[in-house]
Design an enzyme around this catalytic site. Sequence first.
Site, PDB file in Angstrom:
ATOM      1  N   ARG A 207       0.784  -1.293  -0.073  1.00 55.89           N
ATOM      2  CA  ARG A 207      -0.028   0.137   0.053  1.00 55.89           C
ATOM      3  C   ARG A 207       0.960   1.393   0.150  1.00 55.89           C
ATOM      4  NH1 ARG A 207      -3.661  -3.448   3.325  1.00 55.89           N
ATOM      5  NH2 ARG A 207      -2.524  -3.001   5.213  1.00 55.89           N
ATOM      6  N   PHE A 223     -11.438  -3.751  -4.785  1.00 55.23           N
ATOM      7  CA  PHE A 223     -11.457  -4.487  -3.511  1.00 55.23           C
ATOM      8  C   PHE A 223     -10.870  -3.377  -2.493  1.00 55.23           C
ATOM      9  CE2 PHE A 223     -11.022  -7.178  -7.317  1.00 55.23           C
ATOM     10  CZ  PHE A 223     -12.002  -8.166  -7.220  1.00 55.23           C
ATOM     11  N   ASP A 245     -15.778  -1.646  -3.553  1.00 51.05           N
ATOM     12  CA  ASP A 245     -15.791  -2.864  -2.784  1.00 51.05           C
ATOM     13  C   ASP A 245     -17.538  -3.249  -2.552  1.00 51.05           C
ATOM     14  OD1 ASP A 245     -13.856  -4.159  -0.402  1.00 51.05           O
ATOM     15  OD2 ASP A 245     -15.960  -4.806  -0.101  1.00 51.05           O
ATOM     16  N   CYS A 333      -3.907 -13.658  -3.717  1.00 54.79           N
ATOM     17  CA  CYS A 333      -3.427 -14.211  -2.262  1.00 54.79           C
ATOM     18  C   CYS A 333      -4.008 -15.776  -2.334  1.00 54.79           C
ATOM     19  CB  CYS A 333      -4.187 -13.639  -1.290  1.00 54.79           C
ATOM     20  SG  CYS A 333      -5.928 -13.284  -1.229  1.00 54.79           S
TER      21      CYS A 333
HETATM   22  N1  SAH Z   1      -7.208  -4.160  -0.787  1.00 53.19           N
HETATM   23  C1  SAH Z   1      -7.554  -4.238   0.715  1.00 53.19           C
HETATM   24  C2  SAH Z   1      -7.822  -5.493   1.156  1.00 53.19           C
HETATM   25  C3  SAH Z   1      -8.850  -6.203   0.266  1.00 53.19           C
HETATM   26  S1  SAH Z   1      -9.720  -7.860   0.918  1.00 53.19           S
HETATM   27  C4  SAH Z   1      -6.471  -3.484   1.583  1.00 53.19           C
HETATM   28  O1  SAH Z   1      -5.455  -3.495   1.318  1.00 53.19           O
HETATM   29  O2  SAH Z   1      -6.791  -3.476   3.013  1.00 53.19           O
HETATM   30  C5  SAH Z   1     -11.048  -8.176  -0.549  1.00 53.19           C
HETATM   31  C6  SAH Z   1     -12.071  -7.254  -0.262  1.00 53.19           C
HETATM   32  O3  SAH Z   1     -12.740  -7.641  -1.509  1.00 53.19           O
HETATM   33  C7  SAH Z   1     -12.885  -7.566   0.656  1.00 53.19           C
HETATM   34  O4  SAH Z   1     -13.247  -6.047   1.474  1.00 53.19           O
HETATM   35  C8  SAH Z   1     -14.287  -7.881   0.109  1.00 53.19           C
HETATM   36  O5  SAH Z   1     -15.582  -7.503   0.635  1.00 53.19           O
HETATM   37  C9  SAH Z   1     -14.099  -7.420  -1.396  1.00 53.19           C
HETATM   38  N2  SAH Z   1     -14.943  -8.265  -2.339  1.00 53.19           N
HETATM   39  C10 SAH Z   1     -14.957  -9.584  -2.589  1.00 53.19           C
HETATM   40  N3  SAH Z   1     -15.483  -9.838  -3.627  1.00 53.19           N
HETATM   41  C11 SAH Z   1     -15.817  -8.794  -4.196  1.00 53.19           C
HETATM   42  C12 SAH Z   1     -16.676  -8.390  -5.364  1.00 53.19           C
HETATM   43  N4  SAH Z   1     -16.981  -9.407  -6.258  1.00 53.19           N
HETATM   44  N5  SAH Z   1     -16.798  -7.027  -5.837  1.00 53.19           N
HETATM   45  C13 SAH Z   1     -16.154  -6.241  -4.954  1.00 53.19           C
HETATM   46  N6  SAH Z   1     -15.594  -6.258  -3.798  1.00 53.19           N
HETATM   47  C14 SAH Z   1     -15.529  -7.635  -3.544  1.00 53.19           C
END
Ligand code: SAH
Length: 389
Positions: A207, A223, A245, A333
């Site tokens: 990040r 996401f 998200d 991941c």
């Molecule tokens: N980038 C974030 C972590 C992401 S974790 C960070 O750095 O903190 C993955 C995320 O994807 C979760 O918040 C989950 O709610 C979201 N998610 C899962 N499937 C999704 C979809 N189809 N569309 C949008 N968001 C999604």
Amino acid sequence: MYELRLRIGHERRVRSGHLWVFSNELQELPRLTPGSLVRVLSPSGESYGVGLYNPHSLIAVRLLRAEAEELTVDFFTERLEQAFVLRQRLCPDEVMYRLVHGEADLLPGLIVDRYGDYLAIQTLSVGMDARLPTIIQALHAVLPEVHGIVEKNCSRLRELEQLPQRQSVLSGKIPERLVLEEWGVQLELRLLEGQKTGAYLDQRYHRALTGRLAYGLRVLDCFTYHGGFALHAAYHGAQVVLGIDSSATAIECAQRNADLNKLSQVHFQEADVFAFLRQQVADGAQWDLVILDPPAFAKSRRHVPSAKQGYAELNRLAMLLLPSGGYLVTSSCSHHVFEAVFLEVIFTEAARLGRQLRLLYRGTQPPDHPILLSMPETQYLKFFIFHLL
Ligand code: SAH
């Protein structure tokens, strides 16, 4: 103590340092209480040390690389102290980090994340779960400054051990809301809610790195969860940032984080990323930097083909939104999708679109999420920054 012998021809992996013994590798599967401590022997009687036994799990024994007769507070204190000393060296200036990364800290099935003076803990095996009170005692001995410990036992991995989903305060008090800093960005944490153990600590270096790239750019963070990448991009002077998200509560928290940091050029929207990206492509939208940080698409080996399709579509859509000179920040991941396979998926999509990708950065888990070379299962994160030529 009960002694379990490996079947002939099944000792190579364990001998090379792998900590799991699968149920089909043992000569017998006695009916002991799940979570019992057992000693594992080679077919000829050589000891591989003790481990935690669960006759109902495919992973029948998780070895500890120890010869202890029982797992006392002192045993856990010593292992936790080793884990803590390593983190003090690795993350001396950080308030959030992974204190215990399961197998890679020789505490199989135990995850402990540190958020300032609070800890979030997961026990992913019956053996560890049954020893939670002892582990809590040892954690307080190693970290007397800790004010509260919460268990975030909502992992689906627990189902494989026939353990229930649970979330509760195990010791002390957990504030409803906590604000901690990640390289200049304030993050609100609600340890009693939230996914996983609260935050995705494994992407924190990425990040910061991605944020530094973002000055003056139009950034799309897919996401976004609590806004992690988006907030760092805005903090580093991105022109405009949008985080997407599908979780409404995640988006609410992301917006609170933007307000907390007084970052007005970042916005969040609740949407399914796939549908959102398809619509953006149809609308002819353009972004300079697109971040893809999806959840694990392949939870097991049999999901790899569909996971590859998901990664292919996501990365293709992202590339369609990026002009030449744009940046694609992409990660996976899923342990089961190996780095070479993930790269191949992205390369194939780029080639199909006639785009040339220049690899600027390749990363994996940060060092507080160590990887045991003898256990490929401990490696899961793939992260790339590409420049589109
Ligand atoms: N980038 C974030 C972590 C992401 S974790 C960070 O750095 O903190 C993955 C995320 O994807 C979760 O918040 C989950 O709610 C979201 N998610 C899962 N499937 C999704 C979809 N189809 N569309 C949008 N968001 C999604």
